[in-house]
Design a protein around this motif. Structure first.
Motif: not given
Length: 253
Positions: A168-175, A187-191
């Motif tokens: 989750l941290r990696e996903i959020m830091e990319r955008q 968060a749910a969709v991207r995970l």
């Protein structure tokens, strides 16, 4: 909970929630430790009250942002600190007392048994739930299922969840998105896009009236506009990802 967990913590974002946050933290702490609170620029005196609570209890930690940045930003701050401290999973719940702290043990146990999964609260509403919020929720849930090709996100907006911290941290830091009301659904969709398996568990949800100490910062026009724009973005990105998602589904069968 007698001994603190070394892998799973509770992360509570809070912004001007009044006395409800103190009760929420205390109820959570009775059942689990550690409990971390991220105070998102609150100006209602709760930061000082929470710090006083933490001084007497090593199972509670208070993090503070200098100004209000949004729920997602507060959670991202907590995720960074949690990962640096060696934690692998974070349970999130709202500071306003809506979520069932008596379900903490169940959710954590399922997460510990399925560390590769995203544990999602499937809300069970009572008569206190505003009807207009329920209708909007159904539309968001439909969009999330469309965006993930039916990956199994039971409820896209419930904030009572256990997340794997690092993905989750990696996903959020990319955008730059996922910082405010758009956090939970995206968060749910991207995970799910990343291949994290969702597991849904029932979670009774209570909406408190103002005379009961309930505090809501939901703005119908602003937040629904943000949610609509988020789903437009995700649907368009989902179309680009469609060959990959279809291929992974075929392999999974």
């Amino acid at each position: 909970m007698s001994a603190p967990s070394r892998t799973h913590l509770i992360l509570i974002p809070s912004y001007n929630t009044g006395g409800k946050v103190l009760q929420t933290v205390w109820d959570a702490r009775r059942l689990w430790q550690p409990v971390w609170v991220v105070v998102d620029g609150s100006t209602d005196g709760t930061l000082e009250a929470l710090r006083a609570l933490a001084r007497d209890d090593p199972g509670i930690r208070v993090l503070a942002l200098p100004r209000n940045q949004g729920k997602g930003a507060a959670i991202l701050h907590g995720l960074r600190e949690a990962e640096a401290a060696g934690y692998t999973h974070a349970m999130t719940l709202d500071a306003d007392g809506q979520h069932p702290t008596d379900k903490i043990g169940e959710f954590m146990a399922v997460s510990q048994a399925n560390p590769d999964a995203l544990i999602l609260g499937r809300p069970v509403f009572d008569a206190s739930a505003p009807r207009v919020r329920l209708h909007g929720r159904k539309l968001s849930n439909l969009c999330a299922e469309l965006e993930t090709l039916g990956a199994g996100i039971g409820d896209s907006l419930c904030g009572f969840r256990v997340y794997p911290v690092s993905p989750l941290r990696e996903i959020m830091e990319r955008q730059t998105w996922m910082r405010r009301f758009d956090f939970d659904a995206e968060a749910a969709v991207r995970l799910c896009w990343r291949g994290v398996r969702p597991i849904n568990l029932a979670a009774p949800v209570k909406y408190f009236r103002p005379e009961e100490g309930g505090v809501s910062h939901f703005n119908y026009l602003r937040d629904n506009a943000l949610l609509t724009w988020m789903h437009v973005r995700l649907i368009l990105e989902g179309l680009v990802r469609l060959p990959f998602l279809l291929g992974r589904r075929r392999v999974g069968r």
